[in-house]
Design a protein around this motif. Structure first.
Motif, PDB file in Angstrom:
ATOM      1  N   GLY A 177       0.799  -1.224   0.000  1.00  0.00           N
ATOM      2  CA  GLY A 177       0.000   0.000   0.000  1.00  0.00           C
ATOM      3  C   GLY A 177       0.824   1.263   0.000  1.00  0.00           C
ATOM      4  O   GLY A 177       0.293   2.349  -0.242  1.00  0.00           O
ATOM      5  N   ASP A 178       2.129   1.168   0.271  1.00  0.00           N
ATOM      6  CA  ASP A 178       2.960   2.367   0.262  1.00  0.00           C
ATOM      7  C   ASP A 178       3.288   2.826  -1.155  1.00  0.00           C
ATOM      8  O   ASP A 178       3.821   3.921  -1.345  1.00  0.00           O
ATOM      9  N   LYS A 179       2.968   2.014  -2.146  1.00  0.00           N
ATOM     10  CA  LYS A 179       3.311   2.355  -3.526  1.00  0.00           C
ATOM     11  C   LYS A 179       2.145   2.993  -4.285  1.00  0.00           C
ATOM     12  O   LYS A 179       2.267   3.246  -5.479  1.00  0.00           O
ATOM     13  N   VAL A 180       1.038   3.208  -3.614  1.00  0.00           N
ATOM     14  CA  VAL A 180      -0.116   3.832  -4.262  1.00  0.00           C
ATOM     15  C   VAL A 180      -0.421   5.161  -3.575  1.00  0.00           C
ATOM     16  O   VAL A 180      -0.008   5.408  -2.444  1.00  0.00           O
ATOM     17  N   LYS A 181      -1.184   5.995  -4.260  1.00  0.00           N
ATOM     18  CA  LYS A 181      -1.507   7.321  -3.743  1.00  0.00           C
ATOM     19  C   LYS A 181      -2.948   7.339  -3.235  1.00  0.00           C
ATOM     20  O   LYS A 181      -3.886   7.081  -3.972  1.00  0.00           O
ATOM     21  N   ALA A 182      -3.089   7.667  -1.952  1.00  0.00           N
ATOM     22  CA  ALA A 182      -4.414   7.768  -1.344  1.00  0.00           C
ATOM     23  C   ALA A 182      -4.559   9.119  -0.667  1.00  0.00           C
ATOM     24  O   ALA A 182      -3.572   9.824  -0.422  1.00  0.00           O
ATOM     25  N   GLU A 183      -5.787   9.491  -0.366  1.00  0.00           N
ATOM     26  CA  GLU A 183      -6.037  10.765   0.313  1.00  0.00           C
ATOM     27  C   GLU A 183      -5.442  10.756   1.723  1.00  0.00           C
ATOM     28  O   GLU A 183      -5.492   9.754   2.425  1.00  0.00           O
ATOM     29  N   LYS A 184      -4.878  11.894   2.115  1.00  0.00           N
ATOM     30  CA  LYS A 184      -4.383  12.078   3.474  1.00  0.00           C
ATOM     31  C   LYS A 184      -5.450  12.803   4.299  1.00  0.00           C
ATOM     32  O   LYS A 184      -6.390  13.375   3.763  1.00  0.00           O
ATOM     33  N   PHE A 185      -5.291  12.772   5.612  1.00  0.00           N
ATOM     34  CA  PHE A 185      -6.221  13.471   6.490  1.00  0.00           C
ATOM     35  C   PHE A 185      -6.089  14.975   6.253  1.00  0.00           C
ATOM     36  O   PHE A 185      -5.053  15.569   6.498  1.00  0.00           O
ATOM     37  N   ASP A 186      -7.137  15.574   5.704  1.00  0.00           N
ATOM     38  CA  ASP A 186      -7.100  16.981   5.308  1.00  0.00           C
ATOM     39  C   ASP A 186      -8.505  17.578   5.446  1.00  0.00           C
ATOM     40  O   ASP A 186      -9.229  17.731   4.463  1.00  0.00           O
ATOM     41  N   PRO A 187      -8.905  17.923   6.680  1.00  0.00           N
ATOM     42  CA  PRO A 187     -10.261  18.445   6.896  1.00  0.00           C
ATOM     43  C   PRO A 187     -10.569  19.695   6.090  1.00  0.00           C
ATOM     44  O   PRO A 187     -11.676  19.825   5.540  1.00  0.00           O
ATOM     45  N   GLU A 188      -9.616  20.612   6.003  1.00  0.00           N
ATOM     46  CA  GLU A 188      -9.858  21.849   5.257  1.00  0.00           C
ATOM     47  C   GLU A 188     -10.026  21.567   3.770  1.00  0.00           C
ATOM     48  O   GLU A 188     -10.874  22.160   3.101  1.00  0.00           O
ATOM     49  N   GLY A 189      -9.208  20.657   3.272  1.00  0.00           N
ATOM     50  CA  GLY A 189      -9.354  20.268   1.871  1.00  0.00           C
ATOM     51  C   GLY A 189     -10.677  19.590   1.608  1.00  0.00           C
ATOM     52  O   GLY A 189     -11.305  19.798   0.556  1.00  0.00           O
TER      53      GLY A 189
END
Length: 518
Positions: A323-335
């Protein structure tokens, strides 16, 4: 066989080091009528968890069959998730569609019948007739039996056939012995004496077990779904071992009276989105905002007490399809707030919950209590998503398997699952994500994903399979079709005088002939 060892050795990339804290308590071996006995409390052996009995051809009951030493498969997995012989001593992939297996010649079922190819054929024929998931996975066209030689032909190239045959549904049972009350005759070290769904399972040792005489005379599995009740039962000695203990109770057992066996696994807490047109998750912006609004780091650190690690993709981090080789959303409440506002979700009445076209942004969050931390995940999500303008309506119920069948009754279904229990990535996608996946209750459909799965299902090269798995993960992450929250360190706790009660990376082999009390 070497290519398949390489394939499964690539699997997961999980840190499979076994951390054991062993004690030296003075508990004496439990005895019943002069016999050595052990009772295990388990939060997961219940109908809510699709384990109403031990018949491996029934839903996910094969997990109980293999976990409790009743059934065994043709192959098994090492601690590093490499394929090893078990009931089969060797195999050969003679062409893309044909597999030949040689079976052990010293095995009998608990019914007294000898294990031979004819018995295995009967079992597998019955399996694919009665288990949709197995039929879809195995793609068996025909089976031939000749003494101890078994030949399986598939309808299409099936590179992961060996991996699937190690799935709990692949437990080889004596079909002729029947399935009365969900009880079966397997080849394992223990034989079922009595079973009551959602209550208990009583086993006795198999005196003729091919792998040596089991150490225990009697074994009882008690269904205890409440974490506090399980903790109290272990402390009082009502049970001598426990599976599924709530992490918040662990400090009570970190002393010399108990042993904690722990291993990192691919068991994941994740949520699947509902793509039904009437669901709020049919809106891509809502799915993306949910993915951005879950604080995975805080959940792992505080609510899991560090007994896990944040998830990114379908699988844990590692050298292969990690899973470290894929791009996922990070915790970003404002975004997340900006995503919702851009999609027209705004709070017009000032109550803190956004609306769009007169509809409140209420997310129906379905989960269940048998995995002790899933309700805690729901509470965490409820708090962080409220901050971005979502109301999370939690339904934490043992009836989740029925409710999830109604597309109007949920928007996100949060569950726990071992993502790669067969050591191969294909399992997860064909169970949850492809258009015809057996547990795709959210009706997710992506033509690119289905096309990649068609390639994966026929690809024999391990490196290419790993690359396809990475591409498939990215497809579902880009669609925000699922949100992966955390992977777990699976633990089993026992009194210090209980020996060889050991966690395994695939979460299968809990009870072996070596399980003992002193």
């Amino acid at each position: 066989m070497q290519n398949w060892k390489k394939l499964t050795a690539l699997a997961l990339g999980v840190c499979l080091s076994l951390g054991v804290m062993a004690g030296c308590g003075s508990d004496k071996a439990a005895t019943t009528g002069g016999q050595k006995a052990l009772t295990i409390g388990d939060t997961t052996f219940n109908s809510s968890n699709e384990e109403p009995d031990v018949n491996p051809h029934n839903t996910y009951a094969g997990w109980a069959c293999i976990r409790y030493g009743i059934g065994e498969t043709l192959i098994k997995y090492s601690d590093n998730m490499e394929i090893q012989p078990w009931l089969a001593t060797k195999w050969e992939n003679t062409d893309e569609l044909t597999w030949k297996f040689t079976l052990r010649d010293d095995v009998t079922f608990s019914s007294g019948r000898k294990l031979d190819a004819a018995a295995v054929k009967e079992c597998l024929d019955h399996l694919i007739e009665n288990n949709k998931r197995a039929a879809q996975d195995l793609k068996i066209a025909s089976i031939e039996a000749n003494g101890q030689e078994l030949t399986i032909r598939t309808t299409e190239p099936k590179p992961a056939l060996l991996n699937y045959l190690g799935d709990p549904y692949g437990c080889i049972i004596d079909v002729q012995a029947g399935f009365e009350n969900g009880i079966v005759a397997g080849t394992g070290p223990y034989i079922v004496e009595d079973m009551k769904t959602d209550d208990h399972l009583t086993l006795k040792k198999n005196e003729k077990y091919w792998g040596g005489t089991p150490k225990l005379d009697k074994l009882t599995i008690r269904t205890i779904t409440d974490g506090n009740t399980l903790s109290n039962a272990l402390q009082s000695g009502e049970v001598q071992a426990a599976y599924g203990m709530a992490y918040e109770s662990y400090p009570l057992f970190r002393n010399d009276k108990y042993t904690i066996s722990q291993i990192s696994t691919s068991r994941c807490f994740f949520g699947k989105m509902n793509f039904d047109p009437d669901s709020v998750c049919a809106d891509p912006a809502v799915r993306q905002a949910i993915s951005m609004g879950i604080d995975k780091e805080n959940f792992v650190a505080k609510l899991l007490d560090g007994n896990g690690f944040p998830a990114n993709g379908v699988f844990p981090a590692g050298p292969a399809f990690g899973g470290d080789k894929v791009k996922a959303e990070k915790f970003d409440p404002e975004g997340a707030k900006k995503v919702l506002e851009a999609a027209g979700w705004v709070d017009t009445d000032g109550d803190g919950i956004r609306e769009k076209n007169g509809k409140k942004l209420v997310v129906k969050w379905l989960t269940y209590p048998s995995r002790q931390e899933l309700p805690l995940l729901a509470e965490s999500v409820q708090a962080t998503l409220k901050d971005i303008g979502m109301e999370i309506d939690v339904n934490n119920t043992a009836d989740h398997n029925q409710i999830v069948k109604d597309p109007k009754a949920w928007d996100v279904y949060a569950m726990a699952n071992v993502q790669a229990p067969t050591g191969d990535p294909e399992y997860w996608f064909t169970v949850f994500a492809t258009s015809n996946a057996t547990k795709n209750q959210g009706k997710y459909k992506n033509e690119k994903l289905d096309a990649l799965e068609a390639q994966l299902s026929r690809e024999f090269d391990p490196a290419k399979r790993a690359q396809l798995a990475l591409e498939m993960q990215q497809v579902i992450l880009d669609d925000h079709a699922f949100v992966f929250c955390s992977f777990l360190k699976m633990s089993m706790i026992s009194k210090a005088n209980v020996k060889n009660y050991t966690s395994h990376a695939c979460d299968y082999y809990q009870v072996t002939a070596d399980l003992d009390v002193e």
